[in-house]
Design an enzyme around this catalytic site. Structure first.
Site, mmCIF file in Angstrom:
data_model
loop_
_atom_site.group_PDB
_atom_site.id
_atom_site.type_symbol
_atom_site.label_atom_id
_atom_site.label_comp_id
_atom_site.label_asym_id
_atom_site.label_seq_id
_atom_site.Cartn_x
_atom_site.Cartn_y
_atom_site.Cartn_z
ATOM 1 N N ASP A 1 0.814 -1.217 -0.482
ATOM 2 C CA ASP A 1 0.045 0.236 -0.175
ATOM 3 C C ASP A 1 1.059 1.187 -0.227
ATOM 4 O O ASP A 1 1.863 1.307 1.060
ATOM 5 C CB ASP A 1 -0.579 0.230 0.830
ATOM 6 C CG ASP A 1 -0.255 -0.186 2.213
ATOM 7 O OD1 ASP A 1 0.236 -1.013 2.770
ATOM 8 O OD2 ASP A 1 -0.652 0.819 3.623
ATOM 9 N N GLU A 2 0.378 2.419 -0.797
ATOM 10 C CA GLU A 2 0.682 3.726 -0.621
ATOM 11 C C GLU A 2 2.037 3.474 -1.238
ATOM 12 O O GLU A 2 3.191 4.790 -0.560
ATOM 13 C CB GLU A 2 0.836 4.225 0.645
ATOM 14 C CG GLU A 2 -0.860 4.386 1.204
ATOM 15 C CD GLU A 2 -1.103 4.963 2.282
ATOM 16 O OE1 GLU A 2 -1.881 5.491 2.415
ATOM 17 O OE2 GLU A 2 0.143 4.536 3.661
ATOM 18 N N LEU A 3 2.244 3.046 -2.279
ATOM 19 C CA LEU A 3 3.819 3.667 -2.613
ATOM 20 C C LEU A 3 3.294 4.588 -2.957
ATOM 21 O O LEU A 3 2.748 5.085 -4.505
ATOM 22 C CB LEU A 3 4.044 2.936 -3.373
ATOM 23 C CG LEU A 3 6.055 2.816 -4.713
ATOM 24 C CD1 LEU A 3 7.127 2.464 -3.731
ATOM 25 C CD2 LEU A 3 5.976 2.175 -6.168
#
Length: 860
Positions: free
Chosen positions: A539-541
């Site tokens: 998540d959330e790269l």
């Protein structure tokens, strides 16, 4: 209206308590009774007060010392979950971002210092709206330049929000109207078993139980035999069952046979195929006036589920003799995955806290602990052969100089490395103990190792390892390196980090991942609890990562990869291969199986065809604007999906919009009814979405429906610095999760006629909240009085010259005062409309006398 009282939860290991300034509030928070920790010798004598408006804030710094705070040579450090406008401030001061959410206030040219007894006001602005006390600065400490390695805790720190966004907190009248959507039901109308079973057929008669039942069970059910004794122990003496064990984990091998010495009715436990459901957790429970009690399950897990249902039939109050209703139950869960995520990275929790949470999960038939072990702010599991992961990655605290020996303070952990929540990890022995404890309760543990983003603890630990070995053993130093020293990529995570991403251009990144996977799998094997899947983040790269890394660019050239999206596919193809070599499935957040594209000038996530038939299991949290149907699109696209929607199942979200409510609010409050109202197979039906935005949204196809594996409640712990807040944030919302994950859709969820659905919903919701208030939570109070679940504020309304009071959970005792003081157990009970006049204050109490939120209304 009365001023609100102190919110007594600790914000640091140095007892930095947040205290709310007087303000007109509809409700006063309950005492959370979290003990303070004594401020250590050497702490700063400074007094610091913080208060805010909507975005404007100020520190008031008072110097009570006999020495002045000098005009230069010091800084005050603190954490802030609300972004800050940094730069020069009036009065010769400056605010600087140190890294992530760590900031410091420093004197600049022209600052005069703070004389003894003088107070200094420092005004500044936040980039976020300040509507919740969790956004207040936390963990402040003072550092002098001539002792730059030492942080002095500011123990006398208070924060208040007199200028919080007005009108956000629900009024007593609004709460009353919301509570009035449920009816107060008599005890005889309540469902006897929780969660709702698949079928329950009452039979004539009752079974008299006047002594510990005679438990018989095969040796394969020794743990369940011990659980049976534990369930009845509150009613009968501990030795009535012979060698009954104290709990499942401590069951001794003689419990089943020795139980024959008991004189109560027979209680037979057996394994056999259950007609109909194929779930391993399917069971049958029969209570017969003559034959006694019989529980059969497809597996031991099914027998354990049946025992939890039997527990619900016992009287709430301890009794030396009672009658059980004769009935037959045939039951099985709707979903195989009924989970809860516990984040121990942001704020570490001791293994005993994990045990306690596992006990609560087992009681309400949840079967999966998603164990969030690593993140930017902490690595919490010991890995043999890589000591820096815990020596560096599991320690937070202040330091100076270019060589990092710990992570910087986060979430109010303060300057000291001995903070019990900023620092800490599970040894290999600890982790094995947790696995075995969970397995004894038929709970799977899915460890999460975050990658490629949210990996700062690992990245910094491996940089420290590289520095330690680079001169003596350069090849070994590079073995587990996760970062490219020449990477000039510009990015920023939602948590404000710019150096927290694993680099797929380094072969050492995959060597590291392979080693960690191997070691975690080995721990599961040693525990006798085989690992089936590992959660590998995703998540959330942040945008911009890898774009200016020479090592990543070289890999892209070698592999003919034309974008960082292709680099992502390469990364997770390698990770999935590592897992597959060990017989493990790949689980991750939704981004692991999604790809970002531009549609109509806006970014949109679509199913990534590269992995759609690879057996990935995706945990989908995002059902916000533009992604309302993402979970369904991913399931229809071939991915197995666990539903963990932020709008309904994120338990780190505050319960309501009151500034005093613990928790975060980046996606709005999650009240109990929002959890209950979630419809897994058709959640767009009653979601708070503009009807125009529902057009074109995708529903579940037949294949997609089969791919919904279950539900998961999520507890990230940025604001959780004490186990009492775990109880507060999860309970009773966990109970609504348990109902929705176990039981079939209620009639209201599938009724096409809106008016009929509303009537059906009222009846079902009334049964649920009455069961919680009159049976489920009172039983928890009396069996385990240490569970400090949230007790909501009562609703209050003036009607016909009298004050009407109600509560979210009918059955909890309401008490009131007329002078504005907080009610106590000695206060008058609310038994109907309150006719007295004055400053009416009302609160609900549990069976142990613990008070919840206090609601107030003036009745002239």
């Amino acid at each position: 209206m009365q001023p609100c009282s102190n919110l007594a939860f600790a914000l640091s290991a140095l007892a930095i308590a947040i205290k709310l300034a007087p303000a007109a509030m509809a409700a006063t928070p309950p005492p959370l009774a979290i003990p303070a920790v004594a401020v250590k010798a050497g702490a700063s004598a400074l007094q610091v007060r913080w208060e805010s408006g909507a975005r404007e804030a100020r520190f008031v710094i008072t110097n009570p010392d006999s020495k002045p705070l000098p005009p230069a040579g010091w800084a005050i450090y603190f954490n802030s979950m609300a972004g800050i406008e940094t730069g020069a401030l009036d009065g010769g001061l400056a605010l600087e971002q140190v890294g992530g959410a760590l900031y410091r206030l420093r004197p600049g040219a022209g600052f005069p210092g703070v004389a003894p007894g003088q107070a200094l006001t420092v005004a500044y602005r936040h980039t976020d709206v300040l509507n919740r006390i969790s956004k207040a600065p936390t963990g402040p400490y003072l550092v002098f330049d001539d002792a730059s390695a030492t942080g002095l805790a500011i123990g006398d720190y208070q924060a208040g929000m007199p200028g919080a966004v007005p009108g956000a907190a629900p009024t007593p009248q609004a709460i009353y109207q919301r509570n009035a959507l449920a009816d107060d039901l008599p005890a005889g109308a309540l469902p006897p078993i929780f969660p709702t079973p698949r079928s329950l057929a009452p039979h004539g008669g009752q079974l008299r139980v006047a002594a510990m039942p005679r438990v018989t069970a095969p040796s394969s059910l020794i743990n369940e035999a011990a659980l049976a004794h534990a369930i009845f122990r509150r009613h009968f003496s501990a030795n009535a069952g012979g060698a009954a064990a104290a709990n499942v984990a401590n069951a001794n091998a003689n419990a089943a046979s020795a139980a024959s010495a008991a004189s109560g009715p027979p209680l037979r436990l057996e394994l056999r195929p259950i007609a109909g459901p194929s779930s391993p957790e399917a069971y049958e429970l029969r209570v017969d006036p003559v034959a006694g009690i019989a529980i059969a399950g497809n597996t031991a897990a099914g027998v354990a589920m049946g025992l939890q249902s039997l527990r619900d039939l016992l009287p709430v109050e301890a009794s030396a003799a009672f009658d059980l209703p004769a009935l037959a139950v045939s039951d099985a869960p709707r979903f195989p995955h009924r989970g809860l995520l516990l984040d121990v990275s942001r704020n570490f929790q001791r293994k005993e806290t994990v045990f306690r949470l596992l006990d609560q999960m087992a009681r309400y038939k949840l079967n999966t602990l998603h164990f969030h072990l690593t993140d930017d702010e902490g690595w919490r599991i010991e890995i043999a052969g890589i000591p820096e992961l815990t020596a560096i990655g599991a320690r937070r605290g202040h330091e100076s100089g270019p060589v990092a020996t710990r992570l910087e303070p986060a979430y109010g952990s303060g300057s000291g490395v001995d903070d019990p929540h900023g620092g800490g990890y599970y040894t290999r022995a600890d982790y094995i103990e947790i696995l075995r404890y969970a397995a004894a309760r038929h709970i799977d543990v899915i460890p999460e190792i975050e990658m490629p983003g949210h990996a700062r603890a690992a990245v910094k630990a491996m940089e420290a390892r590289h520095r330690r070995l680079e001169k003596s053993r350069p090849a070994e130093a590079r073995r587990y390196l996760l970062s490219d020293a020449d990477d000039r990529s510009v990015y920023k995570s939602p948590q404000l980090y710019t150096d927290h991403v694993m680099n797929p251009g380094l072969e050492s990144t995959f060597t590291f991942i392979e080693r960690v996977v191997a070691e975690v799998a080995a721990l599961h094997k040693r525990a006798g609890v085989p690992l089936k899947t590992m959660h590998v983040g995703g998540d959330e790269l942040p945008d911009g990562a890898w774009e200016k890394s020479p090592r990543a660019a070289a890999l892209m050239k070698r592999r003919n990869i034309d974008s960082t999206a292709g680099l992502w596919d390469y990364f997770y193809d390698r990770v999935a291969t590592i897992l597959r070599k060990r017989g493990l499935g790949a689980s991750g957040w939704e981004e692991m199986g999604a790809r970002k594209v531009m549609a109509g000038g806006k970014a949109k996530l679509i199913p990534n065809p590269v992995f759609s038939r690879r057996g990935f299991q995706l945990y989908v949290w995002n059902n916000t604007e533009g992604a309302e149907d993402l979970a369904y699109r991913l399931a229809n696209g071939g991915y197995d999906v666990v539903l963990a929607p932020v709008t309904n199942l994120y338990f780190d979200m505050a319960h309501n919009a009151s500034a005093e409510e613990p928790g975060v609010d980046w996606n709005g409050p999650v009240e109990l009814d929002r959890v209950y109202d979630f419809i897994p197979y058709d959640y767009l039906r009653n979601a708070d979405i503009d009807p125009a935005r529902k057009l074109g949204k995708e529903g579940l196809g037949d294949d997609g429906r089969r791919r919904i594996r279950g539900l998961e409640g999520t507890l990230f712990t940025e604001t959780v610095r004490d186990p009492a807040l775990i109880d507060y944030l999860t309970m009773p919302r966990m109970l609504a999760l348990a109902e929705r994950a176990w039981a079939a859709d209620p009639a209201w969820a599938t009724e096409p006629d809106g008016a009929k659905a509303k009537v059906l919903h009222r009846a079902a919701w009334s049964g649920f909240v009455n069961a919680l208030g009159k049976r489920v939570l009172p039983r928890l109070d009396l069996e385990d009085g240490g569970v400090r679940y949230r007790i909501a504020p009562p609703g209050l309304m003036i009607e016909g010259g009298r004050v009407m009071a109600n509560h979210q959970l009918p059955g909890l005792a309401l008490r009131y005062t007329t002078d504005g003081s907080d009610p106590t157990m000695a206060s008058a009970l609310v038994s109907g409309p309150i006719s007295e006049h004055g400053a009416i204050a009302v609160a609900a109490f549990d069976r142990n006398g613990r008070r919840g939120w206090v609601s107030r209304i003036d009745h002239p």
